[in-house]
Design an enzyme around this catalytic site. Structure first.
Site, PDB file in Angstrom:
ATOM      1  N   LYS A   1       0.837  -1.201   0.000  1.00 53.00           N
ATOM      2  CA  LYS A   1       0.000   0.000   0.000  1.00 53.00           C
ATOM      3  C   LYS A   1       0.872   1.252   0.000  1.00 53.00           C
ATOM      4  CE  LYS A   1      -0.397   0.023   5.062  1.00 53.00           C
ATOM      5  NZ  LYS A   1      -1.293  -0.013   6.226  1.00 53.00           N
TER       6      LYS A   1
ATOM      7  N   TYR B   1      13.894  31.482   3.704  1.00 45.78           N
ATOM      8  CA  TYR B   1      12.687  32.264   3.978  1.00 45.78           C
ATOM      9  C   TYR B   1      12.595  32.689   5.439  1.00 45.78           C
ATOM     10  CZ  TYR B   1      10.631  31.097  -0.587  1.00 45.78           C
ATOM     11  OH  TYR B   1      10.365  30.989  -1.931  1.00 45.78           O
TER      12      TYR B   1
END
Length: 368
Positions: free
Chosen positions: A38, A264
């Site tokens: 999965k 940033y």
């Protein structure tokens, strides 16, 4: 290991083979083995992993949702595929693609029975999931009579297996709880087998269960994180090989002077002269902002370099002061060393989250 000129996730299918055989060595030769693929095979490549498991002799595969199983069928995978968390809306697709549902509640069982009858199915393979303490999905002991009455004369389906899921098999401090789960599953499954007058397989063990509770292997075991190289315990990790290695390169090197900032929001301001390297991957690739500001570290020419400043969408900056490196050099984000466990734990998360979060835009390359 291959040299790269960009950010890639290297998938070592030889490591998968090693891990498969190691885990197989922990169980009886007759016990079936289910590989969990999965979430893009825990962030790697579900099709490549499924094909390799098929070639190695795995007996079953498992996915979480129907579309994951459809992708495997469309790629030519022939192994039986258990869908662990199916939704009613996808039942017709499941039948069309020969995917086997986990039926986990009265509503889900009733709905699938009705559709299978409408579509003229006979002996369609399904699996009954029981809740023994994880409290996510599963029938309870109180549902036994409902299950038995619903299945009486229901020729449209065949119960292939009864199963449950351990909640804390990796934590030996929770051994008493785990043994209670095993005991409850034994009770429920034995009673239901008697009521059904049939002999479906039983399975309960995940990777840590295979390692710590082999006496409860029943007819099949399920391994997810283990086949990808992690045993949830340091001594077991040493016996396994990580399948995925996340590599990148140095795009640019900067010399940062005192009081200059990096990234940033000026999240990092240097108090001395340092050297930084900018790498072409960021939170859009699965390296979340929680790894910034010296939390996470990567390997540059065999030495650890901390991530500084905020992680950007497409880039991270690392402190390479004192490390002999140049633009274009290869960087290991995780692999054998440092491991995904090392990086994940630095941010107080788990290997599963880091691995499954690697973006599909990261190029996959394969070693076999």
């Amino acid at each position: 290991m291959t040299k790269v000129g960009e950010t890639v996730l290297e998938i070592d299918l030889r490591a998968l083979e090693h891990n498969y055989h190691y885990l197989r060595s922990k169980i009886n030769p007759s016990t079936k083995f289910l590989g969990v693929v999965k979430a893009f095979a825990y962030g790697s490549d579900s099709i490549a992993i499924a094909k390799k498991l098929e070639s190695l002799g795995a007996d079953y595969l498992a996915v979480a949702y129907t579309l994951e199983g459809v992708a495997l069928r469309n790629a030519g995978i022939k192994l039986p595929i258990l869908v662990l968390h199916p939704q009613q809306v996808s039942f017709a697709t499941m039948i069309e693609k020969c995917l086997e549902p986990s039926l986990y509640s009265p509503a889900i069982l009733s709905s699938f029975l009705k559709l299978a009858k409408q579509l003229g199915q006979k002996n369609y393979p399904v699996h009954l999931k029981f809740n023994t303490g994880l409290n996510r999905l599963g029938f309870g002991e109180k549902d036994m009579e409902f299950i038995a009455s619903s299945l009486e004369g229901a020729e449209q389906i065949k119960i292939s297996s009864l199963f449950s899921h351990l909640a804390a098999s990796e934590d030996m401090n929770e051994k008493e709880f785990t043994l209670a789960q095993i005991q409850l599953f034994e009770k429920i499954s034995s009673q239901l087998i008697t009521k059904l007058n049939s002999q479906p397989w039983r399975h309960m063990l995940n990777t840590s269960g295979i390692i710590n509770y082999p006496e409860a292997q029943y007819d099949m075991v399920r391994s997810g994180i283990g086949i990808y190289g992690f045993g949830n315990e340091a001594s077991e990790d040493e016996k396994l090989i990580p399948v995925a290695t996340l590599k990148t390169i140095i795009s640019q090197i900067h010399k940062i002077e005192p009081n200059e900032s990096v990234g940033y929001n000026r999240a990092f301001v240097s108090n001395t002269s340092i050297v930084t390297a900018t790498l072409p991957l960021g939170h859009a690739d699965g390296i979340g902002r929680q790894y910034g500001n010296r939390v996470g570290q990567v390997s540059v020419n065999g030495k650890l370099a901390p991530i500084i400043g905020n992680v950007c969408m497409d880039m991270i900056m690392v402190d390479v002061t004192g490390i002999d490196c140049k633009e274009g050099d290869e960087v290991i984000v995780f692999g054998k060393k440092p491991s995904a466990e090392f990086l994940a734990s630095s941010a107080k998360t788990i290997t599963y989250e880091l691995l499954t979060g690697i973006s599909q835009r990261v190029k996959r390359i394969y070693i076999d």
